[in-house]
Every structure is written in structure tokens, then in C-alpha cells.
Scaffold this motif. Structure first.
Motif, PDB file in Angstrom:
ATOM      1  N   HIS A  12       0.844  -1.195   0.000  1.00 17.94           N
ATOM      2  CA  HIS A  12       0.000   0.000   0.000  1.00 17.94           C
ATOM      3  C   HIS A  12       0.883   1.250   0.000  1.00 17.94           C
ATOM      4  N   ASN A  13       0.421   2.314  -0.657  1.00 11.99           N
ATOM      5  CA  ASN A  13       1.225   3.537  -0.767  1.00 11.99           C
ATOM      6  C   ASN A  13       1.617   4.126   0.584  1.00 11.99           C
ATOM      7  N   LEU A  14       0.805   3.994   1.594  1.00 11.62           N
ATOM      8  CA  LEU A  14       1.153   4.531   2.913  1.00 11.62           C
ATOM      9  C   LEU A  14       2.337   3.810   3.553  1.00 11.62           C
ATOM     10  N   ALA A  15       2.522   2.547   3.217  1.00 10.25           N
ATOM     11  CA  ALA A  15       3.659   1.807   3.757  1.00 10.25           C
ATOM     12  C   ALA A  15       4.969   2.425   3.278  1.00 10.25           C
ATOM     13  N   TYR A  16       5.021   2.810   2.012  1.00  6.58           N
ATOM     14  CA  TYR A  16       6.229   3.453   1.487  1.00  6.58           C
ATOM     15  C   TYR A  16       6.527   4.736   2.254  1.00  6.58           C
ATOM     16  N   LEU A  17       5.489   5.521   2.509  1.00  8.96           N
ATOM     17  CA  LEU A  17       5.680   6.777   3.236  1.00  8.96           C
ATOM     18  C   LEU A  17       6.199   6.526   4.646  1.00  8.96           C
ATOM     19  N   ARG A  18       5.698   5.504   5.310  1.00  6.36           N
ATOM     20  CA  ARG A  18       6.167   5.177   6.658  1.00  6.36           C
ATOM     21  C   ARG A  18       7.636   4.758   6.621  1.00  6.36           C
ATOM     22  N   TRP A  19       8.018   3.956   5.628  1.00  4.00           N
ATOM     23  CA  TRP A  19       9.414   3.515   5.508  1.00  4.00           C
ATOM     24  C   TRP A  19      10.334   4.703   5.234  1.00  4.00           C
ATOM     25  N   ILE A  20       9.863   5.634   4.408  1.00  6.80           N
ATOM     26  CA  ILE A  20      10.642   6.829   4.102  1.00  6.80           C
ATOM     27  C   ILE A  20      10.819   7.685   5.359  1.00  6.80           C
ATOM     28  N   GLU A  21       9.762   7.822   6.143  1.00  9.66           N
ATOM     29  CA  GLU A  21       9.847   8.590   7.399  1.00  9.66           C
ATOM     30  C   GLU A  21      10.877   7.959   8.343  1.00  9.66           C
ATOM     31  N   GLU A  22      10.870   6.645   8.433  1.00  9.27           N
ATOM     32  CA  GLU A  22      11.829   5.949   9.291  1.00  9.27           C
ATOM     33  C   GLU A  22      13.253   6.192   8.804  1.00  9.27           C
ATOM     34  N   CYS A  23      13.453   6.099   7.501  1.00 11.03           N
ATOM     35  CA  CYS A  23      14.776   6.335   6.921  1.00 11.03           C
ATOM     36  C   CYS A  23      15.229   7.769   7.192  1.00 11.03           C
ATOM     37  N   ARG A  24      14.326   8.738   7.003  1.00  5.31           N
ATOM     38  CA  ARG A  24      14.677  10.140   7.214  1.00  5.31           C
ATOM     39  C   ARG A  24      15.067  10.405   8.665  1.00  5.31           C
ATOM     40  N   THR A  25      14.365   9.795   9.591  1.00  5.81           N
ATOM     41  CA  THR A  25      14.681   9.962  11.009  1.00  5.81           C
ATOM     42  C   THR A  25      16.090   9.460  11.304  1.00  5.81           C
ATOM     43  N   LYS A  26      16.458   8.327  10.726  1.00  3.46           N
ATOM     44  CA  LYS A  26      17.804   7.777  10.920  1.00  3.46           C
ATOM     45  C   LYS A  26      18.858   8.645  10.229  1.00  3.46           C
ATOM     46  N   LEU A  27      18.540   9.149   9.047  1.00  4.83           N
ATOM     47  CA  LEU A  27      19.467  10.038   8.347  1.00  4.83           C
ATOM     48  C   LEU A  27      19.722  11.308   9.159  1.00  4.83           C
ATOM     49  N   ALA A  28      18.663  11.876   9.687  1.00  2.45           N
ATOM     50  CA  ALA A  28      18.790  13.094  10.482  1.00  2.45           C
ATOM     51  C   ALA A  28      19.694  12.857  11.684  1.00  2.45           C
ATOM     52  N   ALA A  29      19.482  11.753  12.372  1.00  4.07           N
ATOM     53  CA  ALA A  29      20.323  11.432  13.533  1.00  4.07           C
ATOM     54  C   ALA A  29      21.782  11.282  13.105  1.00  4.07           C
ATOM     55  N   GLY A  30      22.019  10.633  11.972  1.00  8.53           N
ATOM     56  CA  GLY A  30      23.376  10.468  11.463  1.00  8.53           C
ATOM     57  C   GLY A  30      24.036  11.779  11.062  1.00  8.53           C
ATOM     58  N   ALA A  31      23.215  12.772  10.729  1.00  9.40           N
ATOM     59  CA  ALA A  31      23.732  14.095  10.354  1.00  9.40           C
ATOM     60  C   ALA A  31      23.862  15.013  11.568  1.00  9.40           C
ATOM     61  N   GLY A  32      23.614  14.465  12.764  1.00 13.69           N
ATOM     62  CA  GLY A  32      23.756  15.260  13.980  1.00 13.69           C
ATOM     63  C   GLY A  32      22.528  16.055  14.350  1.00 13.69           C
ATOM     64  N   ILE A  33      21.383  15.733  13.746  1.00 20.69           N
ATOM     65  CA  ILE A  33      20.141  16.432  14.063  1.00 20.69           C
ATOM     66  C   ILE A  33      19.466  15.678  15.203  1.00 20.69           C
ATOM     67  N   ASP A  34      19.480  16.252  16.392  1.00 21.18           N
ATOM     68  CA  ASP A  34      18.932  15.623  17.594  1.00 21.18           C
ATOM     69  C   ASP A  34      17.500  16.109  17.803  1.00 21.18           C
ATOM     70  N   CYS A  35      16.543  15.331  17.329  1.00 19.91           N
ATOM     71  CA  CYS A  35      15.128  15.742  17.385  1.00 19.91           C
ATOM     72  C   CYS A  35      14.633  15.924  18.812  1.00 19.91           C
ATOM     73  N   ALA A  36      15.088  15.104  19.746  1.00 24.76           N
ATOM     74  CA  ALA A  36      14.647  15.232  21.137  1.00 24.76           C
ATOM     75  C   ALA A  36      15.157  16.544  21.742  1.00 24.76           C
ATOM     76  N   ALA A  37      16.410  16.882  21.490  1.00 25.57           N
ATOM     77  CA  ALA A  37      16.969  18.135  22.000  1.00 25.57           C
ATOM     78  C   ALA A  37      16.257  19.327  21.356  1.00 25.57           C
ATOM     79  N   MET A  38      15.960  19.212  20.074  1.00 28.86           N
ATOM     80  CA  MET A  38      15.241  20.289  19.385  1.00 28.86           C
ATOM     81  C   MET A  38      13.864  20.503  20.001  1.00 28.86           C
ATOM     82  N   ALA A  39      13.164  19.410  20.277  1.00 28.99           N
ATOM     83  CA  ALA A  39      11.813  19.501  20.841  1.00 28.99           C
ATOM     84  C   ALA A  39      11.836  20.214  22.190  1.00 28.99           C
ATOM     85  N   ARG A  40      12.878  19.970  22.986  1.00 27.37           N
ATOM     86  CA  ARG A  40      12.988  20.655  24.282  1.00 27.37           C
ATOM     87  C   ARG A  40      13.130  22.170  24.099  1.00 27.37           C
TER      88      ARG A  40
END
Length: 125
Positions: A12-40
Motif C-alpha cells: 500500500h502507498n502509505l507503507a512506502y511513506l512510513r518507511w521513508i519517514e523511518e529512513c529520514r529519522t535515521k538520516l537526520a540522527a546520522g547528520a547530527g540532528i537531535d530531534c529530542a533536544a530540538m523539541a525541548r
């Protein structure tokens, strides 16, 4: 997974979007983007554009890999690009790009992308 497919066993098309979101989250962490620190600090990345091309369907039980990179960083936004492929054949199922804005909440006002994020995009791009 079975829940990622329709009644014909096609992903289903939504599955691709979920997989992409997961990949992007990991990429961001690898690039030093700390989402938890940003949220604070009240900072969040928000998807403002999503481009997706469905090239070839994937089916139930096929192993899938998602490849992505931080393509570029602009003044207040980031561009990521992705490919979703069948692991065994390498056949491309989906190509996608996402543009994210950095915003301060609760105002929703855009913020400048930090220089270190821009450097991470240059190193990978």
C-alpha cells in the motif's frame, strides 16, 4: 508485512511513506540532528513538500531496502531524497523527495537551518 499490503498482496502507498519517514529519522540522527533536544527548545522539522513516483509495485514477502540522503540545506529548509528498492533484484519501487522546514512552536514561524546541518548536507551531497 501483511498489514502493509492490500487485498491483492501489493504494498500500500502509505507503507512506502512510513518507511521513508523511518529512513529520514535515521538520516537526520546520522547528520547530527537531535530531534529530542530540538523539541525541548520548541524546534521541529515539518514536512512542507512531498514528491513521490511509484515506479514498480512491491508485493507481500518481498524484502525491501530504503536508501536516502540529505540532499541539500537551504536557509530554512532541508531536502531529502529516497529510493525504495526490492532487496533481491534492486528494482526501484519508489523514488521520493521531501522538503522540511525548521519551525519554532507554538508560533509555527520558520527558523534558519543551523550551519552544521548545511555542512552535513554538503558532506553527503
Amino acid at each position: 508485512m501483511f498489514y502493509d499490503t492490500d487485498c491483492g498482496g501489493v504494498v500500500h502507498n502509505l507503507a512506502y511513506l512510513r518507511w521513508i519517514e523511518e529512513c529520514r529519522t535515521k538520516l537526520a540522527a546520522g547528520a547530527g540532528i537531535d530531534c529530542a533536544a530540538m523539541a525541548r527548545e520548541g524546534l521541529y522539522t515539518v514536512v512542507v513538500r512531498h514528491e513521490i513516483d511509484y515506479v514498480h509495485p512491491a508485493s507481500l514477502s518481498e524484502k525491501i531496502e530504503v536508501m536516502g540522503l540529505l540532499e541539500r540545506a537551504e536557509k530554512a529548509s532541508l531536502w531529502f531524497c529516497f529510493e525504495v528498492r526490492k532487496e533481491e533484484s534492486g528494482e526501484v519501487c519508489v523514488r521520493a523527495r521531501q522538503r522540511l522546514a525548521l519551525v519554532r512552536m507554538p508560533s509555527g514561524r520558520p527558523c534558519r537551518i543551523p550551519e552544521e546541518w548545511k555542512s552535513a548536507a554538503l558532506e553527503r551531497g
